[in-house]
Design a protein around this motif. Structure first.
Motif, PDB file in Angstrom:
ATOM      1  N   GLU A  65      30.579  -9.872   1.673  1.00 46.36           N
ATOM      2  CA  GLU A  65      29.504 -10.597   0.989  1.00 46.36           C
ATOM      3  C   GLU A  65      30.052 -11.461  -0.139  1.00 46.36           C
ATOM      4  OE1 GLU A  65      26.926  -7.486  -0.226  1.00 46.36           O
ATOM      5  OE2 GLU A  65      26.042  -7.170   1.765  1.00 46.36           O
ATOM      6  N   SER A  66      30.959 -10.901  -0.928  1.00 48.17           N
ATOM      7  CA  SER A  66      31.533 -11.661  -2.039  1.00 48.17           C
ATOM      8  C   SER A  66      32.395 -12.821  -1.535  1.00 48.17           C
ATOM      9  CB  SER A  66      32.359 -10.731  -2.931  1.00 48.17           C
ATOM     10  OG  SER A  66      32.938 -11.437  -4.005  1.00 48.17           O
ATOM     11  N   LEU A  67      33.171 -12.567  -0.474  1.00 50.49           N
ATOM     12  CA  LEU A  67      34.048 -13.599   0.074  1.00 50.49           C
ATOM     13  C   LEU A  67      33.240 -14.740   0.669  1.00 50.49           C
ATOM     14  CD1 LEU A  67      36.877 -14.559   0.762  1.00 50.49           C
ATOM     15  CD2 LEU A  67      36.800 -13.163   2.832  1.00 50.49           C
ATOM     16  N   HIS A  68      32.189 -14.405   1.430  1.00 51.35           N
ATOM     17  CA  HIS A  68      31.353 -15.450   2.036  1.00 51.35           C
ATOM     18  C   HIS A  68      30.654 -16.270   0.958  1.00 51.35           C
ATOM     19  CE1 HIS A  68      31.040 -12.811   5.906  1.00 51.35           C
ATOM     20  NE2 HIS A  68      32.246 -13.316   5.711  1.00 51.35           N
ATOM     21  N   GLU A  69      30.201 -15.608  -0.082  1.00 51.76           N
ATOM     22  CA  GLU A  69      29.549 -16.322  -1.176  1.00 51.76           C
ATOM     23  C   GLU A  69      30.533 -17.289  -1.850  1.00 51.76           C
ATOM     24  OE1 GLU A  69      27.230 -15.330  -5.413  1.00 51.76           O
ATOM     25  OE2 GLU A  69      27.856 -13.701  -4.067  1.00 51.76           O
ATOM     26  N   TYR A  70      31.775 -16.843  -2.010  1.00 50.46           N
ATOM     27  CA  TYR A  70      32.796 -17.693  -2.631  1.00 50.46           C
ATOM     28  C   TYR A  70      33.088 -18.919  -1.757  1.00 50.46           C
ATOM     29  CZ  TYR A  70      37.404 -19.243  -4.180  1.00 50.46           C
ATOM     30  OH  TYR A  70      38.467 -20.014  -4.601  1.00 50.46           O
ATOM     31  N   LEU A  71      33.281 -18.712  -0.449  1.00 52.60           N
ATOM     32  CA  LEU A  71      33.608 -19.824   0.442  1.00 52.60           C
ATOM     33  C   LEU A  71      32.482 -20.851   0.489  1.00 52.60           C
ATOM     34  CD1 LEU A  71      35.264 -17.905   3.421  1.00 52.60           C
ATOM     35  CD2 LEU A  71      36.409 -19.259   1.662  1.00 52.60           C
ATOM     36  N   ASN A  72      31.230 -20.372   0.511  1.00 50.44           N
ATOM     37  CA  ASN A  72      30.098 -21.295   0.533  1.00 50.44           C
ATOM     38  C   ASN A  72      29.980 -22.047  -0.783  1.00 50.44           C
ATOM     39  OD1 ASN A  72      29.103 -20.795   3.178  1.00 50.44           O
ATOM     40  ND2 ASN A  72      28.232 -18.864   2.490  1.00 50.44           N
ATOM     41  N   ALA A  73      30.219 -21.344  -1.887  1.00 51.72           N
ATOM     42  CA  ALA A  73      30.085 -21.990  -3.191  1.00 51.72           C
ATOM     43  C   ALA A  73      31.168 -23.045  -3.406  1.00 51.72           C
ATOM     44  CB  ALA A  73      30.140 -20.939  -4.299  1.00 51.72           C
ATOM     45  N   GLN A  74      32.374 -22.786  -2.929  1.00 49.49           N
ATOM     46  CA  GLN A  74      33.480 -23.732  -3.121  1.00 49.49           C
ATOM     47  C   GLN A  74      33.412 -24.928  -2.178  1.00 49.49           C
ATOM     48  OE1 GLN A  74      35.887 -23.626  -5.534  1.00 49.49           O
ATOM     49  NE2 GLN A  74      34.738 -21.908  -6.366  1.00 49.49           N
ATOM     50  N   GLY A  75      32.657 -24.800  -1.090  1.00 55.33           N
ATOM     51  CA  GLY A  75      32.572 -25.899  -0.133  1.00 55.33           C
ATOM     52  C   GLY A  75      33.783 -26.027   0.762  1.00 55.33           C
ATOM     53  N   LEU A  76      34.512 -24.933   0.958  1.00 57.94           N
ATOM     54  CA  LEU A  76      35.719 -24.985   1.784  1.00 57.94           C
ATOM     55  C   LEU A  76      35.412 -25.052   3.273  1.00 57.94           C
ATOM     56  CD1 LEU A  76      38.266 -22.538   0.098  1.00 57.94           C
ATOM     57  CD2 LEU A  76      38.760 -24.831   0.901  1.00 57.94           C
ATOM     58  N   LEU A  77      34.282 -24.491   3.682  1.00 60.07           N
ATOM     59  CA  LEU A  77      34.026 -24.332   5.109  1.00 60.07           C
ATOM     60  C   LEU A  77      33.884 -25.666   5.829  1.00 60.07           C
ATOM     61  CD1 LEU A  77      31.585 -21.292   5.004  1.00 60.07           C
ATOM     62  CD2 LEU A  77      33.957 -21.317   5.736  1.00 60.07           C
ATOM     63  N   LYS A  78      33.392 -26.704   5.151  1.00 61.68           N
ATOM     64  CA  LYS A  78      33.233 -27.988   5.840  1.00 61.68           C
ATOM     65  C   LYS A  78      34.581 -28.607   6.186  1.00 61.68           C
ATOM     66  CE  LYS A  78      32.584 -30.471   1.463  1.00 61.68           C
ATOM     67  NZ  LYS A  78      31.623 -31.304   0.678  1.00 61.68           N
ATOM     68  N   TYR A  79      35.632 -28.226   5.456  1.00 58.99           N
ATOM     69  CA  TYR A  79      36.967 -28.717   5.782  1.00 58.99           C
ATOM     70  C   TYR A  79      37.661 -27.822   6.816  1.00 58.99           C
ATOM     71  CZ  TYR A  79      36.162 -31.493   1.615  1.00 58.99           C
ATOM     72  OH  TYR A  79      35.625 -32.353   0.702  1.00 58.99           O
ATOM     73  N   CYS A  80      37.047 -26.673   7.111  1.00 60.58           N
ATOM     74  CA  CYS A  80      37.606 -25.775   8.126  1.00 60.58           C
ATOM     75  C   CYS A  80      37.117 -26.124   9.520  1.00 60.58           C
ATOM     76  CB  CYS A  80      37.223 -24.323   7.806  1.00 60.58           C
ATOM     77  SG  CYS A  80      37.950 -23.674   6.287  1.00 60.58           S
TER      78      CYS A  80
END
Length: 503
Positions: A65-80
Protein backbone atom coordinates in the motif's frame (compact mmCIF):
# COMPACT_ATOMS: atom_id res chain seq x y z
CA UNK A 1 10.62 -36.27 -5.24
CA UNK A 2 9.06 -35.47 -8.65
CA UNK A 3 11.30 -33.17 -10.67
CA UNK A 4 8.45 -32.04 -12.93
CA UNK A 5 6.68 -30.62 -9.88
CA UNK A 6 9.83 -28.70 -8.97
CA UNK A 7 10.09 -27.31 -12.50
CA UNK A 8 6.48 -26.13 -12.48
CA UNK A 9 6.95 -24.39 -9.12
CA UNK A 10 9.75 -22.21 -10.47
CA UNK A 11 8.54 -21.81 -14.05
CA UNK A 12 7.91 -18.12 -13.36
CA UNK A 13 11.68 -17.60 -13.17
CA UNK A 14 11.64 -17.56 -16.98
CA UNK A 15 9.55 -14.35 -16.81
CA UNK A 16 12.03 -12.59 -14.51
CA UNK A 17 14.89 -10.64 -16.17
CA UNK A 18 18.33 -12.02 -15.37
CA UNK A 19 19.38 -8.77 -13.72
CA UNK A 20 16.66 -9.21 -11.07
CA UNK A 21 17.15 -12.90 -10.29
CA UNK A 22 20.04 -12.59 -7.75
CA UNK A 23 18.27 -9.91 -5.69
CA UNK A 24 15.00 -11.83 -5.85
CA UNK A 25 16.52 -15.16 -4.73
CA UNK A 26 18.51 -13.70 -1.82
CA UNK A 27 15.72 -11.44 -0.52
CA UNK A 28 14.86 -12.60 3.04
CA UNK A 29 11.15 -11.69 2.89
CA UNK A 30 8.60 -14.48 2.37
CA UNK A 31 9.21 -17.63 0.35
CA UNK A 32 10.82 -17.74 -3.07
CA UNK A 33 7.50 -18.85 -4.59
CA UNK A 34 5.71 -15.83 -3.08
CA UNK A 35 8.43 -13.45 -4.22
CA UNK A 36 8.28 -14.87 -7.75
CA UNK A 37 4.52 -14.40 -8.04
CA UNK A 38 4.66 -10.93 -6.47
CA UNK A 39 7.51 -9.66 -8.65
CA UNK A 40 6.09 -11.02 -11.94
CA UNK A 41 2.64 -9.54 -11.21
CA UNK A 42 4.13 -6.19 -10.17
CA UNK A 43 6.36 -6.03 -13.25
CA UNK A 44 3.43 -6.80 -15.56
CA UNK A 45 1.29 -4.08 -13.97
CA UNK A 46 4.06 -1.49 -14.12
CA UNK A 47 4.63 -2.22 -17.81
CA UNK A 48 0.94 -1.38 -18.24
CA UNK A 49 1.51 1.92 -16.45
CA UNK A 50 -0.47 1.07 -13.31
CA UNK A 51 -0.16 -0.56 -9.91
CA UNK A 52 -1.58 -4.06 -9.23
CA UNK A 53 -5.31 -3.95 -8.58
CA UNK A 54 -5.26 -6.94 -6.22
CA UNK A 55 -3.20 -7.72 -3.14
CA UNK A 56 -0.07 -9.66 -4.09
CA UNK A 57 1.37 -12.55 -2.05
CA UNK A 58 4.55 -10.49 -1.58
CA UNK A 59 5.64 -8.09 -0.13
CA UNK A 60 3.65 -7.40 3.05
CA UNK A 61 0.29 -5.64 2.71
CA UNK A 62 1.44 -2.45 4.47
CA UNK A 63 4.51 -2.32 2.21
CA UNK A 64 2.44 -2.75 -0.95
CA UNK A 65 0.00 0.00 0.00
CA UNK A 66 2.77 2.44 0.90
CA UNK A 67 4.81 1.57 -2.21
CA UNK A 68 1.84 1.94 -4.57
CA UNK A 69 0.93 5.26 -2.99
CA UNK A 70 4.52 6.47 -3.47
CA UNK A 71 4.69 5.41 -7.14
CA UNK A 72 1.37 7.08 -7.94
CA UNK A 73 2.30 10.26 -6.09
CA UNK A 74 5.68 10.56 -7.84
CA UNK A 75 4.22 9.97 -11.30
CA UNK A 76 6.74 7.27 -12.16
CA UNK A 77 4.25 4.80 -13.60
CA UNK A 78 3.54 6.80 -16.77
CA UNK A 79 7.21 6.46 -17.70
CA UNK A 80 7.08 2.71 -17.01
CA UNK A 81 4.36 2.05 -19.59
CA UNK A 82 5.82 -0.26 -22.23
CA UNK A 83 9.37 0.57 -21.12
CA UNK A 84 11.05 -2.60 -19.87
CA UNK A 85 14.39 -0.96 -19.14
CA UNK A 86 12.90 1.66 -16.84
CA UNK A 87 10.72 -0.96 -15.08
CA UNK A 88 13.61 -3.38 -14.54
CA UNK A 89 15.90 -0.63 -13.24
CA UNK A 90 13.14 0.56 -10.93
CA UNK A 91 12.44 -2.97 -9.65
CA UNK A 92 16.15 -3.60 -9.06
CA UNK A 93 16.33 -0.55 -6.78
CA UNK A 94 13.06 -1.51 -5.12
CA UNK A 95 14.35 -5.02 -4.34
CA UNK A 96 17.39 -3.52 -2.66
CA UNK A 97 15.20 -1.17 -0.63
CA UNK A 98 12.82 -4.01 0.30
CA UNK A 99 15.74 -6.10 1.54
CA UNK A 100 16.94 -3.25 3.76
CA UNK A 101 13.42 -2.65 5.03
CA UNK A 102 13.02 -6.36 5.74
CA UNK A 103 16.12 -6.28 7.95
CA UNK A 104 14.89 -3.12 9.67
CA UNK A 105 11.46 -4.69 10.16
CA UNK A 106 12.93 -7.83 11.69
CA UNK A 107 14.99 -5.78 14.15
CA UNK A 108 12.01 -3.60 15.02
CA UNK A 109 9.74 -6.62 15.40
CA UNK A 110 12.12 -8.16 17.94
CA UNK A 111 12.24 -4.94 19.97
CA UNK A 112 8.47 -4.51 19.87
CA UNK A 113 7.82 -8.11 20.85
CA UNK A 114 10.09 -7.79 23.86
CA UNK A 115 8.26 -4.64 24.90
CA UNK A 116 4.86 -6.25 24.46
CA UNK A 117 6.05 -9.36 26.31
CA UNK A 118 7.37 -7.38 29.26
CA UNK A 119 4.15 -5.39 29.45
CA UNK A 120 2.05 -8.56 29.36
CA UNK A 121 4.18 -10.24 32.05
CA UNK A 122 3.96 -7.15 34.27
CA UNK A 123 0.21 -7.15 33.89
CA UNK A 124 0.11 -10.84 34.73
CA UNK A 125 2.29 -10.32 37.83
CA UNK A 126 -0.08 -7.65 39.12
CA UNK A 127 -3.03 -9.97 38.68
CA UNK A 128 -1.20 -12.81 40.48
CA UNK A 129 -0.23 -10.41 43.31
CA UNK A 130 -3.88 -9.51 43.85
CA UNK A 131 -4.83 -13.19 43.97
CA UNK A 132 -1.99 -13.92 46.43
CA UNK A 133 -3.53 -11.55 48.98
CA UNK A 134 -6.67 -13.67 48.96
CA UNK A 135 -4.90 -17.04 49.07
CA UNK A 136 -1.62 -18.43 50.32
CA UNK A 137 -0.54 -19.72 46.89
CA UNK A 138 1.77 -17.63 44.72
CA UNK A 139 2.25 -18.62 41.05
CA UNK A 140 5.02 -17.89 38.57
CA UNK A 141 3.84 -15.62 35.68
CA UNK A 142 3.92 -17.55 32.39
CA UNK A 143 2.29 -16.37 29.17
CA UNK A 144 0.11 -18.86 27.34
CA UNK A 145 0.96 -19.86 23.73
CA UNK A 146 -2.16 -18.04 22.52
CA UNK A 147 -1.03 -14.77 24.15
CA UNK A 148 2.50 -15.16 22.76
CA UNK A 149 1.12 -15.73 19.24
CA UNK A 150 -1.08 -12.65 19.56
CA UNK A 151 1.88 -10.55 20.71
CA UNK A 152 4.02 -11.79 17.82
CA UNK A 153 1.27 -10.97 15.32
CA UNK A 154 0.85 -7.51 16.84
CA UNK A 155 4.60 -6.86 16.74
CA UNK A 156 4.75 -8.04 13.11
CA UNK A 157 1.92 -5.76 11.96
CA UNK A 158 3.19 -2.75 13.90
CA UNK A 159 6.78 -3.15 12.71
CA UNK A 160 5.74 -3.36 9.05
CA UNK A 161 3.48 -0.32 9.44
CA UNK A 162 6.31 1.74 10.92
CA UNK A 163 8.85 0.58 8.33
CA UNK A 164 6.46 1.12 5.41
CA UNK A 165 5.46 4.57 6.64
CA UNK A 166 9.07 5.69 7.00
CA UNK A 167 9.36 6.31 3.23
CA UNK A 168 12.75 6.19 1.52
CA UNK A 169 11.54 3.89 -1.24
CA UNK A 170 13.89 5.09 -3.95
CA UNK A 171 17.21 6.88 -4.15
CA UNK A 172 17.67 10.54 -5.05
CA UNK A 173 18.74 9.62 -8.58
CA UNK A 174 15.14 8.74 -9.43
CA UNK A 175 14.00 12.17 -8.32
CA UNK A 176 16.61 13.71 -10.62
CA UNK A 177 15.41 11.55 -13.50
CA UNK A 178 11.82 12.57 -12.83
CA UNK A 179 12.74 16.25 -12.94
CA UNK A 180 14.44 15.80 -16.33
CA UNK A 181 11.68 13.61 -17.74
CA UNK A 182 8.92 15.97 -16.65
CA UNK A 183 10.76 18.86 -18.27
CA UNK A 184 11.26 16.96 -21.52
CA UNK A 185 7.68 15.66 -21.56
CA UNK A 186 6.32 19.02 -22.67
CA UNK A 187 8.86 19.16 -25.51
CA UNK A 188 8.06 15.63 -26.67
CA UNK A 189 4.32 16.28 -26.61
CA UNK A 190 4.79 19.33 -28.83
CA UNK A 191 6.96 17.25 -31.18
CA UNK A 192 4.27 14.58 -31.38
CA UNK A 193 6.72 11.94 -30.16
CA UNK A 194 6.32 9.06 -27.77
CA UNK A 195 9.95 8.46 -26.81
CA UNK A 196 11.26 5.75 -24.49
CA UNK A 197 13.33 7.66 -21.96
CA UNK A 198 14.91 4.67 -20.33
CA UNK A 199 17.54 3.51 -22.79
CA UNK A 200 20.15 5.46 -20.81
CA UNK A 201 19.08 6.31 -17.27
CA UNK A 202 22.06 8.42 -16.29
CA UNK A 203 21.55 12.13 -15.84
CA UNK A 204 24.78 12.78 -17.70
CA UNK A 205 23.27 11.33 -20.87
CA UNK A 206 20.74 14.12 -21.04
CA UNK A 207 23.36 16.78 -20.43
CA UNK A 208 25.87 15.48 -22.94
CA UNK A 209 23.53 14.56 -25.80
CA UNK A 210 21.63 17.80 -26.20
CA UNK A 211 18.36 16.75 -24.59
CA UNK A 212 18.34 19.74 -22.28
CA UNK A 213 19.12 22.01 -25.26
CA UNK A 214 15.63 21.21 -26.44
CA UNK A 215 14.19 22.56 -23.21
CA UNK A 216 16.31 25.72 -23.45
CA UNK A 217 15.28 26.27 -27.07
CA UNK A 218 11.61 25.90 -26.19
CA UNK A 219 12.12 28.72 -23.71
CA UNK A 220 13.68 30.79 -26.49
CA UNK A 221 10.68 30.08 -28.71
CA UNK A 222 8.35 31.36 -26.02
CA UNK A 223 10.13 34.73 -26.31
CA UNK A 224 9.84 34.81 -30.11
CA UNK A 225 6.19 34.64 -31.19
CA UNK A 226 7.20 36.21 -34.53
CA UNK A 227 9.21 33.10 -35.36
CA UNK A 228 6.20 30.84 -34.84
CA UNK A 229 4.09 33.02 -37.14
CA UNK A 230 6.71 32.80 -39.89
CA UNK A 231 6.77 29.01 -39.77
CA UNK A 232 2.99 28.68 -39.88
CA UNK A 233 2.83 30.71 -43.10
CA UNK A 234 5.13 28.27 -44.89
CA UNK A 235 3.66 25.82 -47.37
CA UNK A 236 0.95 26.78 -49.82
CA UNK A 237 -2.63 25.73 -49.24
CA UNK A 238 -3.12 22.72 -51.45
CA UNK A 239 -6.27 20.88 -52.38
CA UNK A 240 -6.42 17.19 -51.71
CA UNK A 241 -8.04 15.00 -54.38
CA UNK A 242 -8.46 12.00 -52.10
CA UNK A 243 -11.72 10.18 -51.64
CA UNK A 244 -14.44 12.52 -50.37
CA UNK A 245 -14.90 12.62 -46.65
CA UNK A 246 -17.99 10.82 -45.36
CA UNK A 247 -20.13 13.10 -43.21
CA UNK A 248 -22.55 11.69 -40.64
CA UNK A 249 -25.68 13.87 -40.40
CA UNK A 250 -28.69 13.49 -38.11
CA UNK A 251 -31.94 14.28 -39.93
CA UNK A 252 -35.58 14.26 -38.83
CA UNK A 253 -37.55 11.92 -41.06
CA UNK A 254 -41.34 11.28 -41.08
CA UNK A 255 -42.42 7.82 -42.25
CA UNK A 256 -45.78 6.04 -42.45
CA UNK A 257 -45.80 2.71 -40.71
CA UNK A 258 -48.50 0.06 -40.43
CA UNK A 259 -49.17 -0.66 -36.78
CA UNK A 260 -51.65 -2.72 -34.79
CA UNK A 261 -53.53 -1.86 -31.63
CA UNK A 262 -56.01 -3.62 -29.37
CA UNK A 263 -59.61 -2.34 -29.52
CA UNK A 264 -62.52 -3.42 -27.30
CA UNK A 265 -65.56 -4.36 -29.43
CA UNK A 266 -68.90 -6.18 -28.88
CA UNK A 267 -68.42 -8.01 -32.16
CA UNK A 268 -65.87 -10.34 -30.63
CA UNK A 269 -67.84 -12.38 -28.03
CA UNK A 270 -65.07 -13.28 -25.65
CA UNK A 271 -66.82 -12.68 -22.30
CA UNK A 272 -70.24 -11.62 -20.92
CA UNK A 273 -70.25 -8.24 -19.24
CA UNK A 274 -74.00 -7.88 -18.25
CA UNK A 275 -77.39 -7.05 -19.84
CA UNK A 276 -77.97 -4.58 -22.66
CA UNK A 277 -80.48 -3.83 -25.40
CA UNK A 278 -79.80 -4.86 -28.99
CA UNK A 279 -81.35 -6.52 -32.06
CA UNK A 280 -79.17 -9.63 -31.76
CA UNK A 281 -81.30 -12.77 -31.83
CA UNK A 282 -78.41 -14.98 -30.74
CA UNK A 283 -77.81 -12.97 -27.55
CA UNK A 284 -81.46 -12.08 -26.54
CA UNK A 285 -82.75 -13.30 -23.19
CA UNK A 286 -85.22 -16.24 -22.98
CA UNK A 287 -88.13 -13.99 -21.89
CA UNK A 288 -87.78 -12.08 -25.15
CA UNK A 289 -87.92 -15.34 -27.10
CA UNK A 290 -91.18 -16.23 -25.24
CA UNK A 291 -92.91 -13.27 -26.92
CA UNK A 292 -92.61 -15.02 -30.27
CA UNK A 293 -94.99 -17.78 -29.17
CA UNK A 294 -97.84 -15.39 -28.37
CA UNK A 295 -100.12 -14.39 -31.28
CA UNK A 296 -100.32 -10.76 -30.14
CA UNK A 297 -97.02 -10.21 -28.31
CA UNK A 298 -94.96 -11.40 -31.25
CA UNK A 299 -95.79 -8.07 -32.88
CA UNK A 300 -94.24 -6.42 -29.82
CA UNK A 301 -91.12 -8.58 -30.27
CA UNK A 302 -90.74 -7.39 -33.87
CA UNK A 303 -91.17 -3.79 -32.79
CA UNK A 304 -88.52 -4.13 -30.06
CA UNK A 305 -86.11 -5.80 -32.46
CA UNK A 306 -86.59 -3.01 -34.95
CA UNK A 307 -85.84 -0.49 -32.21
CA UNK A 308 -82.77 -2.50 -30.94
CA UNK A 309 -84.60 -2.83 -27.64
CA UNK A 310 -84.43 -6.57 -27.08
CA UNK A 311 -82.96 -7.46 -23.72
CA UNK A 312 -79.71 -9.24 -24.60
CA UNK A 313 -76.51 -10.46 -23.01
CA UNK A 314 -73.77 -7.80 -23.26
CA UNK A 315 -70.58 -9.35 -24.63
CA UNK A 316 -67.18 -7.80 -25.22
CA UNK A 317 -63.80 -8.83 -26.65
CA UNK A 318 -60.44 -7.56 -27.92
CA UNK A 319 -59.79 -7.15 -31.62
CA UNK A 320 -56.44 -6.27 -33.26
CA UNK A 321 -57.01 -3.23 -35.45
CA UNK A 322 -54.56 -2.35 -38.22
CA UNK A 323 -53.96 1.34 -38.91
CA UNK A 324 -51.41 3.62 -40.61
CA UNK A 325 -49.44 6.01 -38.35
CA UNK A 326 -46.93 8.74 -39.15
CA UNK A 327 -43.71 8.46 -37.09
CA UNK A 328 -41.04 11.22 -36.86
CA UNK A 329 -37.56 10.14 -35.77
CA UNK A 330 -33.92 11.21 -36.04
CA UNK A 331 -31.90 9.03 -38.38
CA UNK A 332 -28.17 9.01 -39.12
CA UNK A 333 -27.47 9.74 -42.76
CA UNK A 334 -24.11 9.30 -44.49
CA UNK A 335 -23.29 11.88 -47.11
CA UNK A 336 -20.21 12.53 -49.18
CA UNK A 337 -18.48 15.69 -48.04
CA UNK A 338 -16.14 17.86 -50.01
CA UNK A 339 -13.86 15.91 -52.30
CA UNK A 340 -11.29 18.68 -52.10
CA UNK A 341 -9.82 19.51 -48.70
CA UNK A 342 -7.35 22.30 -48.09
CA UNK A 343 -4.17 21.84 -46.07
CA UNK A 344 -0.76 23.45 -45.78
CA UNK A 345 1.98 22.00 -47.88
CA UNK A 346 5.42 20.87 -46.70
CA UNK A 347 8.32 23.12 -45.80
CA UNK A 348 11.95 23.12 -46.98
CA UNK A 349 14.45 24.98 -44.81
CA UNK A 350 17.89 26.14 -45.94
CA UNK A 351 19.79 26.85 -42.75
CA UNK A 352 23.06 28.75 -42.69
CA UNK A 353 25.56 27.01 -40.36
CA UNK A 354 28.60 29.10 -41.24
CA UNK A 355 30.96 30.58 -38.68
CA UNK A 356 29.29 34.00 -38.92
CA UNK A 357 26.13 32.42 -37.49
CA UNK A 358 27.84 31.34 -34.25
CA UNK A 359 26.41 32.69 -31.01
CA UNK A 360 22.92 34.13 -30.74
CA UNK A 361 22.05 33.57 -34.43
CA UNK A 362 22.94 29.90 -33.93
CA UNK A 363 20.54 29.70 -30.99
CA UNK A 364 17.75 31.26 -33.05
CA UNK A 365 18.46 28.93 -35.99
CA UNK A 366 18.27 25.85 -33.75
CA UNK A 367 15.07 27.13 -32.13
CA UNK A 368 13.65 27.62 -35.61
CA UNK A 369 14.44 24.03 -36.55
CA UNK A 370 12.84 22.71 -33.38
CA UNK A 371 9.68 24.73 -34.00
CA UNK A 372 9.53 23.51 -37.60
CA UNK A 373 9.49 19.92 -36.41
CA UNK A 374 6.83 20.75 -33.84
CA UNK A 375 4.55 22.38 -36.43
CA UNK A 376 5.20 19.58 -38.93
CA UNK A 377 4.25 16.97 -36.33
CA UNK A 378 1.08 18.78 -35.24
CA UNK A 379 -0.14 19.48 -38.78
CA UNK A 380 1.24 16.27 -40.37
CA UNK A 381 3.38 18.17 -42.85
CA UNK A 382 6.70 17.30 -44.42
CA UNK A 383 9.82 19.07 -43.20
CA UNK A 384 13.24 18.89 -44.89
CA UNK A 385 16.34 20.84 -43.85
CA UNK A 386 19.49 21.66 -45.78
CA UNK A 387 22.38 22.69 -43.52
CA UNK A 388 24.91 24.61 -45.54
CA UNK A 389 28.30 26.22 -44.95
CA UNK A 390 31.05 26.62 -47.52
CA UNK A 391 30.82 25.40 -51.10
CA UNK A 392 29.89 21.68 -51.33
CA UNK A 393 29.32 21.59 -47.57
CA UNK A 394 25.63 20.66 -47.46
CA UNK A 395 24.03 18.26 -45.04
CA UNK A 396 20.47 17.04 -45.48
CA UNK A 397 18.24 16.56 -42.45
CA UNK A 398 14.73 15.17 -42.81
CA UNK A 399 12.80 15.78 -39.62
CA UNK A 400 10.13 13.25 -38.72
CA UNK A 401 8.19 12.64 -35.47
CA UNK A 402 9.83 9.32 -34.55
CA UNK A 403 12.92 8.08 -32.73
CA UNK A 404 15.12 8.26 -35.86
CA UNK A 405 14.04 11.83 -36.48
CA UNK A 406 14.68 12.63 -32.83
CA UNK A 407 18.21 11.22 -33.02
CA UNK A 408 18.93 13.36 -36.08
CA UNK A 409 17.47 16.40 -34.35
CA UNK A 410 19.57 15.89 -31.22
CA UNK A 411 22.66 15.49 -33.35
CA UNK A 412 21.89 18.79 -35.04
CA UNK A 413 21.28 20.53 -31.71
CA UNK A 414 24.64 19.29 -30.45
CA UNK A 415 26.68 20.50 -33.42
CA UNK A 416 28.61 23.76 -33.60
CA UNK A 417 28.48 26.13 -36.56
CA UNK A 418 31.60 27.07 -38.53
CA UNK A 419 33.07 27.62 -41.99
CA UNK A 420 32.17 29.89 -44.89
CA UNK A 421 28.82 30.65 -46.54
CA UNK A 422 27.51 29.42 -49.89
CA UNK A 423 23.69 29.58 -50.14
CA UNK A 424 23.41 28.85 -53.86
CA UNK A 425 24.09 25.11 -53.57
CA UNK A 426 21.35 24.30 -51.01
CA UNK A 427 18.84 26.58 -52.77
CA UNK A 428 19.47 24.76 -56.05
CA UNK A 429 18.90 21.45 -54.25
CA UNK A 430 15.71 22.78 -52.65
CA UNK A 431 14.36 23.88 -56.05
CA UNK A 432 15.15 20.45 -57.44
CA UNK A 433 13.26 18.80 -54.58
CA UNK A 434 10.23 21.01 -55.27
CA UNK A 435 9.90 19.29 -58.66
CA UNK A 436 8.97 15.98 -57.02
CA UNK A 437 5.27 15.24 -56.51
CA UNK A 438 5.49 15.04 -52.71
CA UNK A 439 7.17 18.45 -52.41
CA UNK A 440 5.64 20.41 -55.29
CA UNK A 441 3.50 22.49 -52.91
CA UNK A 442 6.37 23.24 -50.55
CA UNK A 443 7.68 26.68 -49.67
CA UNK A 444 11.34 27.42 -48.97
CA UNK A 445 12.60 29.17 -45.86
CA UNK A 446 16.12 30.61 -46.00
CA UNK A 447 17.68 31.37 -42.60
CA UNK A 448 20.95 33.27 -42.70
CA UNK A 449 22.78 36.40 -41.64
CA UNK A 450 22.80 37.45 -45.30
CA UNK A 451 26.57 37.44 -45.74
CA UNK A 452 26.80 35.50 -49.03
CA UNK A 453 26.81 36.32 -52.77
CA UNK A 454 23.98 35.38 -55.12
CA UNK A 455 23.97 34.74 -58.87
CA UNK A 456 21.49 35.94 -61.46
CA UNK A 457 20.97 32.35 -62.62
CA UNK A 458 19.62 31.32 -59.17
CA UNK A 459 17.34 34.38 -59.05
CA UNK A 460 15.95 33.49 -62.50
CA UNK A 461 15.19 29.92 -61.46
CA UNK A 462 13.36 31.11 -58.37
CA UNK A 463 11.36 33.61 -60.44
CA UNK A 464 10.32 30.95 -62.96
CA UNK A 465 9.28 28.59 -60.19
CA UNK A 466 7.23 31.36 -58.60
CA UNK A 467 5.42 31.97 -61.86
CA UNK A 468 4.80 28.32 -62.69
CA UNK A 469 4.01 26.87 -59.23
CA UNK A 470 3.41 29.93 -57.00
CA UNK A 471 6.54 29.14 -54.99
CA UNK A 472 7.28 31.37 -52.01
CA UNK A 473 10.83 31.80 -50.72
CA UNK A 474 10.62 33.22 -47.21
CA UNK A 475 13.70 34.70 -45.63
CA UNK A 476 14.69 35.07 -41.98
CA UNK A 477 17.51 37.59 -41.80
CA UNK A 478 19.42 37.39 -38.53
CA UNK A 479 21.81 40.29 -38.64
CA UNK A 480 22.36 43.60 -40.39
CA UNK A 481 23.36 42.33 -43.85
CA UNK A 482 20.99 40.96 -46.40
CA UNK A 483 21.39 42.46 -49.91
CA UNK A 484 21.42 38.96 -51.43
CA UNK A 485 18.42 37.85 -49.39
CA UNK A 486 16.45 40.90 -50.52
CA UNK A 487 16.87 39.71 -54.11
CA UNK A 488 15.96 36.09 -53.42
CA UNK A 489 13.34 36.21 -50.64
CA UNK A 490 9.83 37.56 -50.63
CA UNK A 491 8.76 38.07 -47.91
CA UNK A 492 11.91 38.85 -45.94
CA UNK A 493 11.61 38.87 -42.15
CA UNK A 494 14.22 40.97 -40.32
CA UNK A 495 14.91 40.25 -36.69
CA UNK A 496 17.76 42.57 -35.74
CA UNK A 497 16.43 42.82 -32.19
CA UNK A 498 17.06 39.14 -31.67
CA UNK A 499 20.79 39.72 -31.44
CA UNK A 500 20.28 41.08 -27.94
CA UNK A 501 18.69 37.83 -26.84
CA UNK A 502 20.72 35.95 -24.23
CA UNK A 503 21.57 32.39 -25.29
Amino acid sequence: MRLDGLDSSFALLDDVPETLVPALVTNPAGTLHERLHGLVAMRSSMLSGETPRELLPWPAQQVQESLHEYLNAQGLLKYCHGNEEVVDALLADMLEVLENKQLEQHRLQTVLFEQYEQAALQDLREKLAKRAKKSASRGVPVLSPEVVAELESRALATSWSQVAGAGGWLSDVWEERLVVWETLASVFSDLGMVVHLGFDLSKGFFQSHGWLDMVRLKEVLALLPQLQEVIRTLGRMKASEDNPAIEMIMESMTTTRVQKREVKTPFVPMETRGITRSDSISRMLPQEAALLGHPVLKKLWHAKRAEHALLSYAVEGIELETFAAEVTEDVEVKRAGKSRSEECGPMIICLDTSGSMAGNPETIAKALTLECLSVAAQEKRGCYVYLFGSRDEVKELELSPNEQGLDRLIGFLSMSFGGGTDAEGPLQMALERCKSEAWQDADILLVSDGEFPSSSDLASKITRRKQSHALSVHGVLIGSGGHAMEELCDPLHRFDSWLDLAP
